[in-house]
Write a protein that holds these residues in place. Structure first.
Motif, PDB file in Angstrom:
ATOM      1  N   VAL A 154       0.841  -1.205   0.000  1.00  0.00           N
ATOM      2  CA  VAL A 154       0.000   0.000   0.000  1.00  0.00           C
ATOM      3  C   VAL A 154       0.875   1.254   0.000  1.00  0.00           C
ATOM      4  N   ALA A 155       1.914   1.258   0.853  1.00  0.00           N
ATOM      5  CA  ALA A 155       2.828   2.403   0.910  1.00  0.00           C
ATOM      6  C   ALA A 155       3.507   2.630  -0.434  1.00  0.00           C
ATOM      7  N   LEU A 156       3.942   1.545  -1.082  1.00  0.00           N
ATOM      8  CA  LEU A 156       4.574   1.649  -2.393  1.00  0.00           C
ATOM      9  C   LEU A 156       3.602   2.163  -3.442  1.00  0.00           C
ATOM     10  N   PHE A 157       2.345   1.721  -3.351  1.00  0.00           N
ATOM     11  CA  PHE A 157       1.318   2.189  -4.280  1.00  0.00           C
ATOM     12  C   PHE A 157       1.114   3.702  -4.151  1.00  0.00           C
ATOM     13  N   ILE A 158       1.066   4.217  -2.921  1.00  0.00           N
ATOM     14  CA  ILE A 158       0.878   5.656  -2.705  1.00  0.00           C
ATOM     15  C   ILE A 158       2.093   6.443  -3.190  1.00  0.00           C
ATOM     16  N   ILE A 159       3.286   5.925  -2.924  1.00  0.00           N
ATOM     17  CA  ILE A 159       4.494   6.556  -3.471  1.00  0.00           C
ATOM     18  C   ILE A 159       4.385   6.659  -4.989  1.00  0.00           C
ATOM     19  N   ALA A 160       3.974   5.569  -5.611  1.00  0.00           N
ATOM     20  CA  ALA A 160       3.885   5.543  -7.072  1.00  0.00           C
ATOM     21  C   ALA A 160       2.818   6.490  -7.599  1.00  0.00           C
ATOM     22  N   CYS A 161       1.737   6.705  -6.828  1.00  0.00           N
ATOM     23  CA  CYS A 161       0.734   7.695  -7.234  1.00  0.00           C
ATOM     24  C   CYS A 161       1.377   9.082  -7.318  1.00  0.00           C
ATOM     25  N   GLY A 162       2.206   9.406  -6.324  1.00  0.00           N
ATOM     26  CA  GLY A 162       2.933  10.677  -6.348  1.00  0.00           C
ATOM     27  C   GLY A 162       3.902  10.751  -7.512  1.00  0.00           C
ATOM     28  N   LEU A 163       4.602   9.635  -7.781  1.00  0.00           N
ATOM     29  CA  LEU A 163       5.556   9.605  -8.897  1.00  0.00           C
ATOM     30  C   LEU A 163       4.841   9.794 -10.234  1.00  0.00           C
ATOM     31  N   THR A 164       3.642   9.213 -10.344  1.00  0.00           N
ATOM     32  CA  THR A 164       2.877   9.344 -11.590  1.00  0.00           C
ATOM     33  C   THR A 164       2.555  10.803 -11.881  1.00  0.00           C
ATOM     34  N   ILE A 165       2.090  11.510 -10.857  1.00  0.00           N
ATOM     35  CA  ILE A 165       1.769  12.934 -11.027  1.00  0.00           C
ATOM     36  C   ILE A 165       3.021  13.714 -11.386  1.00  0.00           C
ATOM     37  N   LEU A 166       4.135  13.413 -10.698  1.00  0.00           N
ATOM     38  CA  LEU A 166       5.394  14.108 -10.976  1.00  0.00           C
ATOM     39  C   LEU A 166       5.866  13.869 -12.403  1.00  0.00           C
ATOM     40  N   GLU A 167       5.843  12.616 -12.832  1.00  0.00           N
ATOM     41  CA  GLU A 167       6.363  12.298 -14.166  1.00  0.00           C
ATOM     42  C   GLU A 167       5.461  12.841 -15.268  1.00  0.00           C
ATOM     43  N   THR A 168       4.155  12.827 -15.015  1.00  0.00           N
ATOM     44  CA  THR A 168       3.229  13.388 -16.003  1.00  0.00           C
ATOM     45  C   THR A 168       3.480  14.877 -16.193  1.00  0.00           C
ATOM     46  N   ALA A 169       3.909  15.552 -15.128  1.00  0.00           N
ATOM     47  CA  ALA A 169       4.194  16.991 -15.205  1.00  0.00           C
ATOM     48  C   ALA A 169       5.607  17.270 -15.683  1.00  0.00           C
ATOM     49  N   ALA A 170       6.591  16.587 -15.087  1.00  0.00           N
ATOM     50  CA  ALA A 170       7.987  16.961 -15.295  1.00  0.00           C
ATOM     51  C   ALA A 170       8.514  16.601 -16.676  1.00  0.00           C
ATOM     52  N   ASN A 171       8.094  15.452 -17.245  1.00  0.00           N
ATOM     53  CA  ASN A 171       8.613  15.067 -18.563  1.00  0.00           C
ATOM     54  C   ASN A 171       8.240  16.065 -19.656  1.00  0.00           C
ATOM     55  N   PRO A 172       6.953  16.395 -19.833  1.00  0.00           N
ATOM     56  CA  PRO A 172       6.637  17.387 -20.874  1.00  0.00           C
ATOM     57  C   PRO A 172       7.122  18.782 -20.526  1.00  0.00           C
ATOM     58  N   TYR A 173       7.180  19.112 -19.207  1.00  0.00           N
ATOM     59  CA  TYR A 173       7.647  20.446 -18.816  1.00  0.00           C
ATOM     60  C   TYR A 173       9.117  20.613 -19.168  1.00  0.00           C
ATOM     61  N   ALA A 174       9.943  19.599 -18.836  1.00  0.00           N
ATOM     62  CA  ALA A 174      11.368  19.666 -19.179  1.00  0.00           C
ATOM     63  C   ALA A 174      11.559  19.698 -20.689  1.00  0.00           C
ATOM     64  N   SER A 175      10.728  18.955 -21.418  1.00  0.00           N
ATOM     65  CA  SER A 175      10.814  18.916 -22.875  1.00  0.00           C
ATOM     66  C   SER A 175      10.466  20.266 -23.493  1.00  0.00           C
ATOM     67  N   SER A 176       9.526  20.994 -22.866  1.00  0.00           N
ATOM     68  CA  SER A 176       9.035  22.263 -23.422  1.00  0.00           C
ATOM     69  C   SER A 176       9.811  23.483 -22.931  1.00  0.00           C
ATOM     70  N   LEU A 177      10.665  23.310 -21.943  1.00  0.00           N
ATOM     71  CA  LEU A 177      11.322  24.447 -21.301  1.00  0.00           C
ATOM     72  C   LEU A 177      12.559  24.884 -22.093  1.00  0.00           C
ATOM     73  N   GLY A 178      12.354  25.385 -23.295  1.00  0.00           N
ATOM     74  CA  GLY A 178      13.470  25.832 -24.121  1.00  0.00           C
ATOM     75  C   GLY A 178      13.168  25.659 -25.594  1.00  0.00           C
ATOM     76  N   ASN A 179      14.214  25.567 -26.386  1.00  0.00           N
ATOM     77  CA  ASN A 179      14.105  25.454 -27.842  1.00  0.00           C
ATOM     78  C   ASN A 179      13.486  24.109 -28.220  1.00  0.00           C
ATOM     79  N   PRO A 180      12.364  24.106 -28.969  1.00  0.00           N
ATOM     80  CA  PRO A 180      11.727  22.846 -29.366  1.00  0.00           C
ATOM     81  C   PRO A 180      12.653  21.911 -30.136  1.00  0.00           C
ATOM     82  N   ALA A 181      13.621  22.472 -30.864  1.00  0.00           N
ATOM     83  CA  ALA A 181      14.529  21.655 -31.677  1.00  0.00           C
ATOM     84  C   ALA A 181      15.422  20.757 -30.819  1.00  0.00           C
ATOM     85  N   THR A 182      15.639  21.154 -29.560  1.00  0.00           N
ATOM     86  CA  THR A 182      16.518  20.377 -28.680  1.00  0.00           C
ATOM     87  C   THR A 182      15.738  19.703 -27.549  1.00  0.00           C
TER      88      THR A 182
END
Length: 422
Positions: A104-132
């Protein structure tokens, strides 16, 4: 956005890649530890991965809605707080000495990770020149690779070394053995308490930091539901490729200690050190891959890396002794660029469908819950854990196809005339 406006936010975002990488790469230490503490089969031990990666499937869509309604900053802070809550739950889980509570504890950790990864991956990808964007995401993910190196080495010395030897356990009564093994679970309390506290601090830091706003792209109708995003064929292939890639990665990392102790006959602590070396190879592969993307297309590198990984899996199945360890280290090197490259290619040119596209690719991480179970079943049925590497071999073949053909940007027409079909 200027470099001055994006540098500090990018550093903060990059720290998230390290934090969730550290959490994920404590799981390979938890699996043999809990397997021993609760006398589990290999399949039962893989419930650790199931608890983690099922959360990605269940939480990815809610995470996408959070991002659409409240923005990336709110999503990041929410993810950090849920991540911290799950980490703190390891304390009562250890106190009650129940395997289900750990899951259960691992599941809740992973819920937090899911929200983080859903936000951070596209945010890092978009934070600058689209070509890079692909290079930028690979660079940020490199710190995930750094965590992959450090977490097993640190975690093994905190968790695996604080237990009873087989000789000591054999001298105990059955009841005493059960109590002794269950008591070993308490060694996880301190590392997860520290992790939870660090996460709270990072959440506060994000709350008081001004993050650049990522503007929606023009010229593309926003999705009213997630199926609208799937009209992008390259996204559909990206979802499939990520499902199989994450399944392969979890098979390789999470079951490495169990694999290495059987295939090469080494101790768990020694295997944990080699797992750290796997993490270093993963980190080196990420940096080298990011550099090579200056000269070769990311899709071509993805196809080549995946093809080599599939071939190495054959050696992992048939080899004996230390050659199997070195082979898996090689696999870790070549699979290093796969997650961020699949992600970046999968959400390419999605425009206003980006949030839902990101959610779909994060949902596909459920492959980490499904495919290690197949690895475990093959291992238990055949009595040879090496045969389990047939699973990642197939996975890497799918990823190679995505790199060769599946990544090409294609959009299904929304309205096809009947005459065109006839």
């Amino acid at each position: 956005m200027t470099k001055n406006n994006t540098l500090f936010p990018f550093i903060l975002i990059t720290s998230l890649f390290f934090l969730w990488g550290f959490a994920h790469n404590l799981d390979p230490i938890l699996i043999p530890h809990l397997k021993k503490s609760f006398t589990l089969t290999t399949v039962q031990a893989t419930l650790v991965d199931s608890a983690v990666f099922i959360a990605y499937f269940l939480m990815a869509l809610p995470a996408g809605f959070i991002m659409k309604k409240y923005g990336y900053k709110a999503g990041i802070i929410t993810g950090l707080l849920v991540f911290a809550l799950g980490s703190y739950l390891f304390i009562p889980a250890a106190n009650t000495q129940q395997y289900t509570f750990f899951l259960v504890a691992l599941f809740i950790i992973a819920c937090g990770l899911t929200i983080l990864e859903t936000a951070a991956n596209p945010y890092a990808s978009s934070l600058g020149n689209p070509a890079t964007s692909t290079q930028r995401l690979n660079f940020a993910q490199s710190f995930n690779g750094l965590a992959t190196t450090l977490a097993p080495i640190i975690g093994a010395r905190i968790i695996l070394t604080k237990g009873y030897t087989e000789i000591q356990l054999n001298r105990m009564t059955e009841e005493g053995r059960k109590l002794a093994l269950a008591a070993e679970a308490s060694s996880v309390k301190m590392p997860y308490f520290i992790l939870g506290s660090v996460l709270l601090f990072i959440a506060i830091l994000f709350a008081f930091t001004r993050l650049p706003r990522i503007k929606q792209h023009e010229g593309h109708a926003a999705s009213k539901n997630i199926f609208h995003a799937l009209k992008h064929r390259h996204l559909a292939w990206g979802v499939a490729a990520q499902f199989f890639y994450v399944g392969a990665q979890v098979c390789v990392f999470s079951l490495f200690i169990l694999y290495a102790t059987k295939s090469a006959g080494i101790t768990e602590l020694k295997a944990a050190d080699y797992l750290g070396l796997c993490g270093f190879a993963f980190l080196a592969g990420r940096f080298i891959g990011t550099f090579l993307m200056r000269y070769y297309s990311s899709a071509l590198l993805l196809a080549v890396y995946a093809g080599v990984s599939a071939l190495l899996c054959i050696i992992a199945v048939l080899g004996h002794g230390m050659i199997t360890i070195y082979t898996v280290i090689g696999i870790c090197f070549f699979m290093s660029i796969m997650f961020p490259t699949i992600f970046a290619l999968g959400i390419k040119d999605l425009k206003a469908d980006t949030e839902f596209g990101s959610s779909l690719i994060i949902m596909s991480i459920v492959g980490g819950a499904v495919l290690p179970r197949a690895f475990g079943y093959i291992s238990d049925i055949t009595g040879n854990i090496q045969y389990g590497y047939l699973v990642p071999m197939v996975c890497f073949a799918v990823v190679a196809y995505f790199g060769l053909k599946g990544h090409h940007v294609k959009v299904k027409p929304e309205n096809i005339p009947v005459s065109a079909i006839l």
